[in-house]
Each structure stands twice: as structure tokens, then as C-alpha cells.
Design a protein around this motif. Sequence first.
Motif, short mmCIF file in Angstrom:
data_model
loop_
_atom_site.label_atom_id
_atom_site.label_comp_id
_atom_site.label_asym_id
_atom_site.label_seq_id
_atom_site.Cartn_x
_atom_site.Cartn_y
_atom_site.Cartn_z
N LEU A 280 0.81 -1.21 0.00
CA LEU A 280 0.00 0.00 0.00
C LEU A 280 0.85 1.27 0.00
O LEU A 280 0.34 2.37 -0.24
CB LEU A 280 -0.94 0.00 1.21
N ASP A 281 2.14 1.12 0.26
CA ASP A 281 3.00 2.31 0.24
C ASP A 281 3.30 2.76 -1.18
O ASP A 281 3.58 3.93 -1.43
CB ASP A 281 4.31 2.02 0.97
N ASP A 282 3.26 1.81 -2.08
CA ASP A 282 3.61 2.15 -3.45
C ASP A 282 2.35 2.14 -4.31
O ASP A 282 1.94 1.12 -4.85
CB ASP A 282 4.62 1.11 -3.98
N MET A 283 1.71 3.30 -4.39
CA MET A 283 0.42 3.38 -5.08
C MET A 283 0.51 3.04 -6.55
O MET A 283 -0.38 2.41 -7.12
CB MET A 283 -0.16 4.79 -4.91
N GLU A 284 1.61 3.48 -7.16
CA GLU A 284 1.75 3.24 -8.60
C GLU A 284 1.80 1.74 -8.89
O GLU A 284 1.12 1.24 -9.79
CB GLU A 284 3.01 3.93 -9.14
N GLU A 285 2.62 1.08 -8.07
CA GLU A 285 2.77 -0.37 -8.23
C GLU A 285 1.41 -1.06 -8.07
O GLU A 285 1.03 -1.92 -8.87
CB GLU A 285 3.76 -0.86 -7.16
#
Lengths: 325, 329
Positions: A280-285
Motif C-alpha cells: 500500500l505504500d507504493d500506489m503506482e505499483e
Amino acid sequence: MTVESPIMHLVKPSVSAPMAGTAGSACKIKIHTSAVLQVLEIVSKQVLPENKRMIGTLLGIRLDDGLLFEIKDAFMVPCNETGDSIAIEEETHRKLYQLYKKAHLKEHVLGWFGSSEQIDNTTALIHDFYSHGTDRAYPSPALHLNVQYIKDGEVHVPEFTTYLGAVIGKSANNTQKMGWKTVSNNNSYVFTPIPHAIVDGSSTEQIAANFLKTKTVNVDSTQLSLDLSFLTTQLNAVTDNIDAILNRVESASLDALQNDDNLDLLRLLSNSLLSKPQILDDMEELRRHFHNHNQDVIMIEYLTKAVKEQIELIAKATSDADKKH
Amino acid sequence: MASTQKVYTAPTATSVEIEGSALLSVVKHSSSNYPSLFSGTLLGFRSDEGTIDITHAYPYPYPDQYEGGLFKSKSGAKYQQEIQETLKGLGYGVEFQGWFQSTFGGNFVTTQLVDSLAQQQLSNANAFVLILDMVSINKELDVKALRLTESFIKTYIDGKWKTKELATNELTYQNIFEEIPVIIRNLKLVNLFLSSQGPSLDDSYDILNMSSNQNVNTQLLESLYSQVDALNYDQSIFNYYQRQLQKEMGRVQQWKNQRRLDNLERAKNGEKELDPEEWKSLFRLPNEPSRYNSTLHSYAIDVLADDILKKCDHELTNAFAIERNLVQN
């Protein structure tokens, strides 16, 4: 101790059966809804002459070293009553049990059910039948389930009571026997009420049972139509839970927070709400993953539709091919 | 295949009435034993008002290798017979009315199941099969009562399964089965008990679980593959037949042309015309293969495809809902 039925459970009687659960610990009985309905159907067909009793065999499994009983099924056993003696059609019981056993390898006879207004001598006689011999509850103690739905000659909401029967007095079995009459009947039993809960086996069963409860009562017959009512109930239950928690959180004063229960609740809430997966920290991913996943699903849909149309085409093509000749 | 003297009799029953306990025990047995497939007998009686009343359900002792496998098996029939006899001893006048079968998607369309049902319907027009679809196990209940249609039974009696028969009986893969409405009827005492109980809610909110169930989709797709493979096999036999037929028809055409020319010649010489239809005894056209299996496979594929589309729609809705909430926050 969990109490599902309004019974004060003191202590399990010491039952003189070799496989009885450890004395002193609490016993529990779970009855599956389907078994309940079956029992009700059998006892409600009680249009009998005076000398007949409606009884039947309870089937299911024992868990937890004989402390947890699960009643899963039931069948009827004819029983004639004349004065002080009873005659149970043993053959029918044996035959039906063996047939049932073929399809349900892991289940055993747990005990019996009946429908009477009080526990009397006959109850003990029948209980004795179920406590001994092969194809009965032996070596475990037998259960007794009583359904009472007639009070003072009027039909009431059926009430279920479950008992575990324990022999009083010394069994005559150990004494040396002489002559041909070697069958010793011990018909002094003490029946101790055991708490029970009516449960559903699987989620699918629960859906079916809820459907029966909400849709089929108050009408003579209902068509089995599947709708979203179960989903709606579940969603409403969740909303109610959330409301209850919100209410509690909002109404709590600062002092109340010192309360242990409230602290536990808060801890639980923060644990389940604040912990989140790494991704959830990496929204793009994450967005990319969702995108790929959706693309895959849409592709499957597309191909499936293509297959469907192909099938239609094949059917049409073959029927036309024949017309040419 | 069916003998020729059999005739189609229209079923008189318009609905199936099942008692709550029978329905629950069927649901219990099939869902608690999933993924093993189970079938069994439905016992009850036929009422005069055109309904089939089901009061008892007994599963067969062994799981099915494939759907419909035990319907006509010796062990299944013996078991059913014994149960019926014992129940008769109890004073239940119940008779065999149909089967139930747990299945996964459209896989229930097997030749075994259809054959057994067709034979049963020929001797008892009101026979049916209750299909319990386990695709949405723990999420919803999928129960339907099916019987074979008039078109299918008529084609089945013909037993030839040529394209022409399919056309005359108006049978396509979409009208093999017809659905009979299932009605639940309980005894008054059971209703009294049920109304005293609220709907039970466990702590498990299985139905609200949003995580995608890849397993179900994979299983559905695998079933679809194998059905498509089976259909392909049948289809290649059919294609071979068509090529043979075409070749043979070409030769027939050649012969016809030759005969026409001959006849013109003979007419000129005042001789008698030779029979232009003689080719029928000279040429042997290839036999058309049976369309039975491919019809069944087509139907199974159709049902499976519908199941997959439904699951995919669920999946998309879920995914979009979660994504929107996550990405916005």
C-alpha cells in the motif's frame, strides 16, 4: 462457560460408560438445523394409538474426547408401549443405522429422541436400550433429546432439552449369572440436562437455513428463488456492528478509557485498522497490479464469449451443412 | 439406446415441492463433502395437483467419479431399494421420484446422467434431477430441478442422432433440459420452530470476503478446456464425414451427368431411358456420425461459459471497488 440454552450446567454426571468423557468437565451438544427439522417432522407425525411412542435414533459425531456431541441426523424407530413394558423394533433401528452408516462412515449412534411431557420409567427403559449393545451408543454414554411441543393439550413452540443419562446404583452385570435369563436391565437412570446449541454445518447450509427461516414461514409454500437477501442481511449486520462500535467510541469519556475492556477494544481496532500490507505504500505499483489483473479478467471474459459464439456457430453450421445435400 | 416401442408421454408435474429438512440434508451432504461429488435418491410421492412432493433424501454411499455415475449402478439401485423397503416398514409410503446430484458448473451434462434420466423419464414421465451447483459454495445456494425436454426425449427415442432428426424434433443444445420450479413446503410444526428462530449469523462473514477466488476460475476454465477438447474430437469426426460425403457426392454428380448424356443419346436413337435414380444403389454414402455427444458437450460448454462470465463479472466489480477505495485514500 457458554450457555446457549437456558440451563444451569453444574457438573457432568459420572457416567458408567467406558468411553465417557472425563468427569468434571463440561459437556456440550451441537444440533444441526437439518437434524432439528428431521426430528420435528418425525414427532409431528405423531398420530398414534395410545400405546405407541414416537422415538428415533440420533446420529452424529463425538469430538473432544467425548465432551462435544454433534447431532447431524435422525431417523424414526417404531416403539410400542404396553403398560410398563416397551418394545422397540430393534431390527428397524439396526437396518436403518447400517444403511446410514454406509453413506456416513464417520458418524455413530449418539442416542435417541422422543417427545414426552415428563421423564418417566419408560424414558429410562428406552435409554437403557440405547446405552447397551452393538449398533447403539455403547461404549459412549447415550444422549436423550426431548422435544416438547404440546403443553396442556395445546401446541406450543417446540422446546428442546438434551440430557445425558447416568446409571444409578450398581450394575448387575458383574454378578455371576445362572440360567437362561441373563439379560439384565438397569432402568434407574438420572438424566442431567446438558446445554445445546442449534448450529449450521457450513456456510452454504447457513444460507439455506436462513432462507428457510426468513422466506418460508407464514406462507404455505415458497418458491426456491435465490436472491441477495442473505448478502443484505450480512451487510446490515456489519453496518450494525460498525454503528455499535462508533457509538461506543463516541460516547466513551476519557475516564472510561482507563477501563480494561475499552483498552482491549481500542487495541484490537488499531491493530486491525492501522496495520496495512507493504504494497500500500507504493500506489503506482498497486495501480499497475490492479490494471494487469483487470486486463486478465477481461481477456478471459472476451475469450469465453468467443467460445460461446463458436458453439452457436458450430450448431448452426452443421444444421445448414446437411440441408445442402 | 431406447427401444422403438417407447413413446413420449408428457410429464404432468408442474413443480417440485421439497420439505425443508430434505433440502437441508441434501445441501449438507453435498457441501460438507465438496470437492467430492455426491448423488442420491429423492423419495416422496406425487400429489394429484400436479406436484412432486419430496420428503426424504438419501445420498448414495460412495462419491461419484463423474456426474450421474451411480444413477443406474447396481450398488446405487440396491441401496435405494433397501432404504425404500425399510422406510415402508416405518409406514412411510414414499416412492422414488428423482435424483439429486452435486456438480461443478456445467459438468453435470454427462452422457451417464442424461442416459439415466432419459430412461427414467421414459418409464416415469415425471422423473427429474435436482442439480446442486458447487461453484459458489459458501457464497450462495444454487439448486435447480431439471428434466429433459420433449424435443430431447423424442430424439432419444429415435436414437439416430442425425442432423435431420435434430431438426425435425427442434432440438438444439440449448433446449436439452427444462427447469421445474422448486417450492419449499414445511410442516406447520417446523414452521412454528423456524419462526421462533431468527436468522443465524455467525462471526464468519464468508459471503463478504472480497478477495478473489482464483481457484474457482481455474477449475471452471479447466472444465471448459476438457469440454472443448471433447467437442473438438466429435467435431473432427463430423468434419471427416462431411469431407467423405462431399467426395462421394462429387462422384455421384459425375455419374448423374454421364447418365443424362447417355439418356439423351438413347432418346435420339429411340431407345428406352435408363433409370436416372440408379446411383442410389451404386454408391454408398457415408453414415452420418451421431450428434448426441456433441450436443451434450455444446450445452456443457454453454453453461460453463455462463458460469465463467458470471465469476468474471464478480471479479471485475470487486477489483474496481477495492481499487477505487484504495487508490483514492
